[in-house]
Design an enzyme around this catalytic site. Structure first.
Site, short mmCIF file in Angstrom:
data_model
loop_
_atom_site.label_atom_id
_atom_site.label_comp_id
_atom_site.label_asym_id
_atom_site.label_seq_id
_atom_site.Cartn_x
_atom_site.Cartn_y
_atom_site.Cartn_z
N PHE A 106 38.38 19.88 -36.43
CA PHE A 106 39.54 19.32 -35.73
C PHE A 106 40.61 20.37 -35.46
CE2 PHE A 106 41.25 19.23 -39.99
CZ PHE A 106 42.63 19.22 -39.86
N LYS A 107 40.62 21.43 -36.24
CA LYS A 107 41.68 22.41 -36.09
C LYS A 107 41.55 23.24 -34.82
CE LYS A 107 42.67 22.23 -40.95
NZ LYS A 107 42.87 22.90 -42.24
N ASP A 108 40.42 23.09 -34.11
CA ASP A 108 40.31 23.73 -32.80
C ASP A 108 41.39 23.24 -31.85
OD1 ASP A 108 38.07 25.42 -33.16
OD2 ASP A 108 36.72 23.73 -32.97
#
Length: 436
Positions: A106-108
């Site tokens: 998700f940190k993309d």
């Protein structure tokens, strides 16, 4: 948009200053001076909008004083060539898949938006910056991918030795070029401490023009709100209220959800689901915030004993425990419960989840037991299960398909500098490595 420090509201910063400085001088966190509420027309037609269209509207509402619509469109399109689809396990149980970006986590979303926004300002100012980031797992890979070969930016990633999965480690230690990894002999909290202390060191800031890509940076937080809106868009025609179950460590993800709610997104409740690093669930129950030393678990990206974004979560809800309890419920689970949940999801739905997503599943399951409500439960699936392939395969006794871009890393050689959790050592290395 002006931003202020959570420590001292009189400490103000522009958007550009806030994203490049990362932390105010008083060691607080930057918050927007005001949070706009999106018009009802936006929500009436949200089901017709793409992810990028939603991202542009939210960004313009928050940052329209600093960016033209054309600039925003360019920043968004450069950042996102992937979305966050809903996978429905049941008519009232849904998985928001946040692992379709380049690092499969998700940190993309935050890292790529931040890189795109920074690049926009750097092209205007012709400056160079040095990114420092601490990771407990997924942040490092996302930042490494997001900032890889971006002109004018050097990146140093600190991660705790022995506390990330092999593939997570490969993602942040094999790129080279402008990305350097440091393997710290300590915990994630030690890594985070070193980064924060560096930002408060006048000499290092003068030498390197430091900035952070951790969720302490406000430009990481804003784009994480986009997928909450997109989840609602995909479920908008359902009449059930939405409950988001958020696997939580540093609490940037949950804070972003609350930001979306403050901007008008209809959300019935947020579930703060953690592993045994349960500082926030204990706070919600007792009203007393007591940081603790982090403990290693199989959901390693959530192994945080002093969440940096706790103050943001609290501030967004008025720093009032009763208001917090009205909007957020907290639960925590151990590794045995997490493994059992992974098996249950696979047995009942034929769907494979990573341990973090399993914790979110447990949180929603417990919430349903305690509340007899007809809601759409949405689990935030924060990482592809292949990133934890050994654990997942051993738990489920089945083979996990490894995506091509992850499989390519297996045989790459790790390149990392190992050092103790000492700021003196870290500072010496920074100066020696980059200046000699």
């Amino acid at each position: 948009m002006q931003f202020h420090s959570t420590g001292n509201p009189q400490l103000k910063a522009s958007l550009e200053e806030a994203i490049f400085r990362s932390l105010p001088a008083d060691n607080g966190l930057y918050m927007p001076d005001n949070i706009p509420v999106l018009p009802q027309e936006f929500f009436n037609s949200i089901h017709e909008k793409s992810f990028n269209e939603i991202a542009v509207e939210v960004t313009q509402a928050l940052l329209g004083d600093d960016l033209t619509r054309e600039e925003t469109q360019s920043i968004v399109d450069k950042a996102f060539d992937f979305i966050a689809p809903i996978h429905s396990l049941h008519e009232d149980l849904h998985v928001l898949e946040l692992f379709h970006g380049p690092s499969l986590a998700f940190k993309d979303f935050g890292a790529r938006f931040m890189a795109s926004l920074m690049s926009h300002f750097l092209q205007k100012s012709n400056k160079n910056i040095h990114i420092l980031v601490a990771t407990s797992g997924d942040t490092g890979g996302a930042v490494a991918q997001g900032f890889y070969k971006v002109p004018g930016i050097k990146v140093t990633i600190l991660y705790p030795s022995g506390s990330v999965s092999e593939l997570q480690e490969k993602q942040l230690t094999t790129l080279g070029e402008n990305v350097q990894a440091i393997e710290v002999e300590g915990s994630f909290d030690d890594c985070q401490y070193l980064v924060k202390k560096a930002f408060l060191d006048d000499e290092l800031n003068a030498l390197f023009n430091l900035s952070s890509a951790n969720s302490i940076n406000i430009s990481r937080l804003i784009p994480q709100s986009f997928y909450y809106f997109f989840a609602y868009a995909q479920l908008a025609r359902s009449k059930r209220p939405i409950v988001f179950s958020v696997p939580s460590g540093n609490f940037g993800n949950l804070s972003a959800g609350i930001l979306a709610w403050k901007m008008g997104l209809p959300v019935a409740k947020f579930i703060a689901a953690t592993n045994i690093n349960n500082v926030v669930p204990r706070f919600i129950e007792s009203g007393i915030y007591q940081p603790q030393a982090s403990v290693a678990t199989i959901s390693n990206a959530m192994d945080v004993g002093n969440p940096s974004n706790f103050v943001r979560m609290s501030r967004l809800l008025g720093d009032d425990i009763e208001t917090i309890r009205e909007k957020v419920v907290g639960y925590f689970f151990d590794d045995d419960e997490t493994r059992s949940a992974m098996r249950e999801v696979y047995s009942d739905y034929g769907y494979i989840v990573c341990p973090h997503t399993a914790v979110a599943y447990l949180g929603l399951k417990k919430y349903r037991r305690e509340n007899n409500e007809d809601v759409n439960g949405v689990l935030l699936s924060t990482a592809h299960p292949a990133k934890f392939v050994d654990l997942v395969e051993a738990t489920l006794e089945t083979e996990v398909e490894i995506p091509e871009n992850l499989g390519k890393l297996v045989n790459r050689e790790k390149q990392a500098v190992k050092m103790p959790a000492s700021f003196e050592n870290f500072k010496f290395w920074l100066k020696d490595f980059y200046l000699s």
